[in-house]
Scaffold this active site. Structure first.
Site, mmCIF file in Angstrom:
data_model
loop_
_atom_site.group_PDB
_atom_site.id
_atom_site.type_symbol
_atom_site.label_atom_id
_atom_site.label_comp_id
_atom_site.label_asym_id
_atom_site.label_seq_id
_atom_site.Cartn_x
_atom_site.Cartn_y
_atom_site.Cartn_z
ATOM 1 N N ARG A 272 10.267 7.895 -5.163
ATOM 2 C CA ARG A 272 10.422 8.875 -6.235
ATOM 3 C C ARG A 272 10.288 10.298 -5.710
ATOM 4 O O ARG A 272 10.886 11.225 -6.237
ATOM 5 C CB ARG A 272 9.383 8.630 -7.336
ATOM 6 N N CYS B 137 -4.008 -10.788 -10.505
ATOM 7 C CA CYS B 137 -5.027 -10.920 -11.552
ATOM 8 C C CYS B 137 -4.638 -11.992 -12.579
ATOM 9 O O CYS B 137 -5.483 -12.457 -13.334
ATOM 10 C CB CYS B 137 -5.231 -9.584 -12.258
ATOM 11 N N PRO C 160 -4.189 10.258 12.284
ATOM 12 C CA PRO C 160 -3.558 11.065 11.230
ATOM 13 C C PRO C 160 -2.187 10.565 10.782
ATOM 14 O O PRO C 160 -1.714 10.944 9.707
ATOM 15 C CB PRO C 160 -3.436 12.460 11.859
ATOM 16 N N TYR D 185 -2.219 5.828 7.181
ATOM 17 C CA TYR D 185 -2.970 5.886 5.927
ATOM 18 C C TYR D 185 -3.390 4.458 5.560
ATOM 19 O O TYR D 185 -2.746 3.491 5.989
ATOM 20 C CB TYR D 185 -2.098 6.471 4.808
ATOM 21 N N TYR E 180 -11.913 6.042 -35.928
ATOM 22 C CA TYR E 180 -12.660 5.111 -36.773
ATOM 23 C C TYR E 180 -11.915 4.743 -38.043
ATOM 24 O O TYR E 180 -11.412 5.605 -38.769
ATOM 25 C CB TYR E 180 -14.030 5.694 -37.168
HETATM 26 P P1 FAD Z 1 -3.210 -7.060 -2.262
HETATM 27 O O1 FAD Z 1 -2.716 -6.814 -3.614
HETATM 28 O O2 FAD Z 1 -4.004 -8.301 -2.036
HETATM 29 O O3 FAD Z 1 -1.979 -7.029 -1.301
HETATM 30 C C1 FAD Z 1 -2.136 -7.188 0.079
HETATM 31 C C2 FAD Z 1 -0.897 -7.879 0.617
HETATM 32 O O4 FAD Z 1 -0.804 -7.572 1.974
HETATM 33 C C3 FAD Z 1 -0.994 -9.380 0.541
HETATM 34 O O5 FAD Z 1 0.046 -9.915 -0.236
HETATM 35 C C4 FAD Z 1 -0.899 -9.850 1.971
HETATM 36 O O6 FAD Z 1 -0.110 -10.998 2.118
HETATM 37 C C5 FAD Z 1 -0.232 -8.671 2.649
HETATM 38 N N1 FAD Z 1 -0.575 -8.537 4.045
HETATM 39 C C6 FAD Z 1 -1.812 -8.484 4.599
HETATM 40 N N2 FAD Z 1 -1.721 -8.304 5.918
HETATM 41 C C7 FAD Z 1 -0.406 -8.238 6.210
HETATM 42 C C8 FAD Z 1 0.294 -8.075 7.407
HETATM 43 N N3 FAD Z 1 -0.337 -7.922 8.557
HETATM 44 N N4 FAD Z 1 1.629 -8.064 7.368
HETATM 45 C C9 FAD Z 1 2.275 -8.193 6.172
HETATM 46 N N5 FAD Z 1 1.668 -8.363 5.028
HETATM 47 C C10 FAD Z 1 0.336 -8.374 5.045
HETATM 48 N N6 FAD Z 1 -8.593 -6.727 -9.850
HETATM 49 C C11 FAD Z 1 -8.838 -6.134 -11.027
HETATM 50 O O7 FAD Z 1 -9.024 -4.909 -11.059
HETATM 51 N N7 FAD Z 1 -8.867 -6.850 -12.176
HETATM 52 C C12 FAD Z 1 -8.652 -8.192 -12.192
HETATM 53 O O8 FAD Z 1 -8.683 -8.821 -13.238
HETATM 54 C C13 FAD Z 1 -8.427 -8.848 -10.980
HETATM 55 N N8 FAD Z 1 -8.222 -10.197 -10.933
HETATM 56 C C14 FAD Z 1 -7.946 -10.788 -9.739
HETATM 57 C C15 FAD Z 1 -7.746 -12.169 -9.706
HETATM 58 C C16 FAD Z 1 -7.465 -12.793 -8.513
HETATM 59 C C17 FAD Z 1 -7.276 -14.270 -8.486
HETATM 60 C C18 FAD Z 1 -7.373 -12.040 -7.327
HETATM 61 C C19 FAD Z 1 -7.056 -12.708 -6.020
HETATM 62 C C20 FAD Z 1 -7.569 -10.673 -7.344
HETATM 63 C C21 FAD Z 1 -7.862 -10.036 -8.542
HETATM 64 N N9 FAD Z 1 -8.098 -8.669 -8.600
HETATM 65 C C22 FAD Z 1 -8.380 -8.059 -9.797
HETATM 66 C C23 FAD Z 1 -8.121 -7.846 -7.387
HETATM 67 C C24 FAD Z 1 -6.813 -7.116 -7.200
HETATM 68 O O9 FAD Z 1 -5.776 -8.033 -7.245
HETATM 69 C C25 FAD Z 1 -6.868 -6.410 -5.870
HETATM 70 O O10 FAD Z 1 -7.908 -5.465 -5.914
HETATM 71 C C26 FAD Z 1 -5.592 -5.698 -5.545
HETATM 72 O O11 FAD Z 1 -4.528 -6.575 -5.554
HETATM 73 C C27 FAD Z 1 -5.727 -5.050 -4.178
HETATM 74 O O12 FAD Z 1 -4.523 -4.502 -3.782
HETATM 75 P P2 FAD Z 1 -4.153 -4.395 -2.255
HETATM 76 O O13 FAD Z 1 -2.811 -3.779 -2.167
HETATM 77 O O14 FAD Z 1 -5.258 -3.747 -1.532
HETATM 78 O O15 FAD Z 1 -4.120 -5.888 -1.751
#
Ligand code: FAD
Length: 851
Positions: free
Chosen positions: A49, A70, A304, A307, A454
């Site tokens: 964007r 989630c 740097p 990220y 309310y």
């Molecule tokens: P993710 O969304 O986990 O994404 C990381 C991705 O990176 C993964 O798909 C992984 O395969 C990929 N990856 C990792 N290393 C590599 C690599 N070297 N090369 C290529 N790909 C790679 N949070 C809430 O706030 N509320 C909720 O209700 C909630 N419920 C949840 C329920 C479940 C079952 C789970 C598992 C999580 C839940 N969470 C919830 C947490 C939330 O999903 C995470 O905080 C959020 O997804 C984090 O985002 P992220 O991008 O850091 O990691």
């Protein structure tokens, strides 16, 4: 923005407050993103964007990008029936709309910082190749912990992180239909899985090492969640760990630290996550003490050009200003957007995380923001806390549900430090308002001033958030001093516990050692209270305790109010006794041995009355149950539907105290239904330690006075004692006989003196005067008005209630003779008796009052 996926669109959204500075668009920049879900996909969409020129490549080692992690537990539980609903955005969709080069099933295996390139392995072909970058954004997430339990590598032992895990768990449920499942860990994923496995009709055991589930919150706030789990048939094992998992004839045998074992068809390990930092660590990026990648305010790592965002990074907590790991979807989404801003020349800043979270556990929600009391204690921070137990919306509008809310604040300046809430409705709204207030640095006084929406179906004119602010402001203003559960559990010798609830309410228990003076009697009974001891006052939820403290303080007593009242006390004590007295669901729908009510010889009881008490606040449901049971026959049962999550424990205590039999407590329509059989004598169960003792002993009350206030006190005590299972005899003598006179004149033959006496004395309860401040009847009228406004029954109603409760009303025959009162002048149902009868009753009793 979706809850957990990427930001789907709004390209016109204004910069957040975290966004400062402008974007200077560089010439075609190559941005690589590792991880294609919450943080990664948000970063990719935002980058596009901001720049149509940038070359954006997103690597995801899984099959899907931007899925709703989630939502995974809810598809397993078939609450979300369609798998594809979880696919918030597809690789194709992302390519088409955002022209992002999405590479699924591609894992980034190494970062070569000096060459500014990553090594990528195609997981389909196992080929590896290098990809150069100008800027790299890491969003690899967090990985589930796998404790080193022998047997945890069994194929029926799962963790839940992605769609593949979800599919595998669902396959076992669909194909093998296991009768039982075991969940290890009571965090939000464990709780959500426990609920969803119950939806799949598996018997669920939830094993948690700590003395509570949802350890981010404080124990007393989690107690309703424990009750809720048990109510829904989850076998909750606190302070327990799994020591081994064994294969036995096609099923698993899970050995517990208690020496017990549980057989089940699958195990879910949900013991927590850790930031996935292998790649970052191998590349020499700085890793912080909490195990996350170190980033600056712009989300830049120690390199740097790199990220990092999301679950993998270390954040700074808004309140403690300490480094923390807060793996939640909201921060990940926002950080992805901020990192993209900065990669493209912006100066956006990620402020702080505050741990705002909410979790659904069957019909309840528990939510929090900021620091818990436990965390504040660990940090050595100064704090004060208040508890309130209001309704989710106006109590008179159907569907109001109780909320328990805890507010932690700085006792010096009143700044909000954290809050937690639990309830069936409206928890999300209050937590979100309070999260906003916390981020804005508001104080509890500000909360009292907030103007919130309310109308009766949605809230109260004084919303729970306002109310919490008012209660906390009273503390800051010195209008009341607070005491807490730890103070009343073991009071010092120079302290007195004062229960200011009505007598009837004591049936569900009180704090051991407490003296009971109902609030409405307090002003008249001040001389019963010691002036050399500090009074620790309490009521059911804290309001009447506060009023009592205001009265006592103004009469020169030293006094503190138990914040949250007996309800909070019960929750805190239940936690410390690890759920003793908790009720289990009585159902066999799991196909497993269901928990059964205690064996009893009592005859079966037919349900003759069903009550819907969902609109009533504690102790309303118990009071209504009590009244309804009075109207049914012995060995008949009443079934009551109650929304208060504390009711299952309350009704257990009440039945133990009164001798009625609790037949079952089951969840129903987001509330719970309890069925209680009316029994004549206390069941085999012992009186609770917290309740009144020696319940079966008789009580006698001599009513000598004909004063309104004294008669009221006599009947309130008599009714309370009757409600607690005592046989009560009230013996009316001299002026007390007037209490029993009929309103109307009855024509009977009397001599002159008797006629004169009869005319001068008040005829019946409505004509009685106050013993003090009667002021020609004005005082009596005033007290009746106050009683009316506070919902206290008038004297005639108290008399009627006493008669219905089996209280014997005995008129002293000798006094009747002396005062010229005839039998016909007294209300129906009054017996006549002499001194011998009175003495006989008094000797058989353990309490004898003279009023
Ligand atoms: P993710 O969304 O986990 O994404 C990381 C991705 O990176 C993964 O798909 C992984 O395969 C990929 N990856 C990792 N290393 C590599 C690599 N070297 N090369 C290529 N790909 C790679 N949070 C809430 O706030 N509320 C909720 O209700 C909630 N419920 C949840 C329920 C479940 C079952 C789970 C598992 C999580 C839940 N969470 C919830 C947490 C939330 O999903 C995470 O905080 C959020 O997804 C984090 O985002 P992220 O991008 O850091 O990691």
């Amino acid at each position: 923005m979706t809850r957990d996926g990427m930001e789907t669109d709004p390209p016109h959204s204004p910069p957040t407050h975290e966004h400062v500075g402008t974007h200077t668009m560089p010439s075609r920049k190559r941005i690589l993103i590792v991880g294609g879900v919450a943080g990664g996909a948000s970063a990719a969409a935002r980058a596009r964007r901001l720049s149509e020129d940038a070359e954006i490549v997103m690597f995801e080692r899984g099959e899907h990008i931007s899925f709703a992690n989630c939502g995974l537990p809810y598809h397993i539980g078939e609450i979300i029936p369609k798998r594809k609903s979880l696919l918030v955005q597809t690789a194709d969709g992302m390519r088409k709309r955002f022209r992002i080069d999405v590479r699924t099933r591609c894992e980034v295996t190494r970062i070569d910082r000096s060459r500014r390139e990553v090594l990528v392995r195609n997981l389909e072909t196992a080929e590896e190749h290098a990809e150069p970058y100008d800027a790299l954004i890491l969003s690899p997430g967090a990985e589930p912990l796998r404790p080193p339990i022998p047997g945890a590598d069994d194929p029926h032992v799962f963790t839940l992180r992605n769609l593949a895990d979800m599919d595998a768990i669902k396959r076992v449920l669909d194909e093998e239909k296991p009768a039982a499942a075991l969940v290890v860990g009571g965090g939000y994923i464990g709780l959500e899985m426990a609920e969803n496995l119950r939806h799949r009709r598996a018997a669920v055991t939830l094993v948690e090492l700590a003395p509570q589930v949802f350890t981010a919150a404080d124990p007393e706030m989690v107690e309703p969640i424990h009750q809720q789990l048990r109510l829904h048939g989850v076998d909750l094992r606190l302070e327990t760990s799994v020591t081994a998992i064994q294969q036995t004839d096609g099923s698993l045998r899970v050995l517990l630290s208690t020496g017990e074992s549980v057989s089940c068809g699958l195990v879910i390990l949900a013991v927590g996550v850790r930031p996935e930092v292998h790649l970052a660590r191998a590349a020499g990026l700085e890793i912080g003490p909490t195990g996350g990648i170190v980033v600056d305010a712009h989300l830049r790592t120690s390199d740097p050009n790199i990220y990092a965002v999301g679950d993998a990074v270390e954040v700074t907590h808004l309140v403690s200003r300490q480094k923390a790991s807060i793996p939640l979807a909201g921060p990940a989404n926002r950080q992805g957007r901020i990192a993209a801003d900065n990669v493209l020349g912006g100066e956006s800043v990620y402020g702080f995380s505050q741990g705002t979270a909410i979790c659904k556990v069957f019909d309840l929600a528990i939510g929090m923001t900021g620091m818990s009391e436990r965390a504040l204690k660990q940090a050595g921070a100064a704090y004060e806390k208040i508890y309130i137990h209001p309704s989710s919306h106006a109590g008179y509008y159907p569907g109001a549900m109780p909320i328990s809310l805890k507010l932690l604040f700085d006792p010096g300046n009143g700044k909000i430090l954290g809050t937690q809430a639990v309830g069936a409705d409206g928890v999300d709204k209050r937590i979100d308002v309070l999260a906003t207030a916390l981020q804005a640095g508001l104080t509890v006084r500000d909360l009292a001033r907030l103007e919130l929406s309310y109308a009766p179906p949605y809230g109260s004119a004084k919303d729970p958030v306002n109310y919490a602010g008012l209660v906390a402001s009273n503390v800051l203003d010195g209008l009341v001093k607070l005491c807490h559960v730890e103070d009343v559990t073991d009071p010092a010798e120079d302290q007195l516990l004062l229960d200011v609830r009505d007598v009837k309410e004591l049936e569900s228990g009180t704090i051991p050692g407490a003296k009971n003076v109902p609030l409405d009697d307090l002003r008249d009974r001040l001389d019963e209270l010691p002036r050399d001891r500090e009074i620790l006052a309490f009521c059911q939820v804290g309001l009447r305790g506060y009023l009592a403290c205001r009265i006592l303080t103004q009469h020169g007593f030293r006094c503190r109010n138990l914040t949250g009242g007996y309800k909070t006390y019960r929750a805190a004590r239940a936690i410390s006794s690890n759920g003793d007295g908790a009720v289990k669901e009585v159902t066999d729908d799991t196909g497993q041995q269901a928990p059964q009510p205690a064996e009893t010889d009592a005859p079966p009881a037919e349900v003759v009355k069903e009550i819907d008490a969902r609109g009533l606040q504690c102790p309303g449901p118990i009071m209504q149950l009590r009244a309804e049971l009075e109207g049914v026959g012995e060995n008949q049962a009443v079934s009551i539907l109650v929304a208060d999550p504390g009711f299952p424990n309350d009704v257990v205590a009440w039945c133990e105290s009164t001798g009625h039999q609790l037949l079952s407590v089951v969840p129903e329509e987001g509330a719970c239904r309890a069925t209680i059989a009316k029994r004549a004598r206390p069941a085999a169960t012992a009186a609770p330690a917290t309740g009144p003792s020696e319940l079966s002993k008789n009580k006698t009350v001599v009513v000598f006075s004909g004063d309104l206030d004294k008669a009221l006190a006599g009947f309130i005590i008599a009714n309370g004692a009757a409600a607690m299972g005592s046989k009560v005899t009230m013996f009316f003598t001299f002026w007390g006989l007037n209490v029993l006179r009929k309103d109307q004149k009855v024509s009977v033959s009397k001599n002159l003196v008797e006629r004169m006496f009869g005319r001068m004395m008040p005829r019946g309860p409505n004509k009685l005067k106050l013993s003090k401040m009667n002021m020609g009847g004005l005082g009596a009228a005033m007290i009746k008005g106050i009683m009316r406004s506070k919902g206290v029954d008038p004297l005639p109603k108290l008399i009627q209630t006493a008669q219905e409760a089996g209280v014997r009303l005995v008129a002293c025959s000798m006094s009747m003779d002396l005062m010229g009162i005839r039998r016909e002048e007294l209300i129906d149902g009054v017996e006549e008796g002499g001194v011998a009868m009175y003495l006989g009753q008094a000797e058989a009793g353990n309490v004898n009052l003279f009023i």
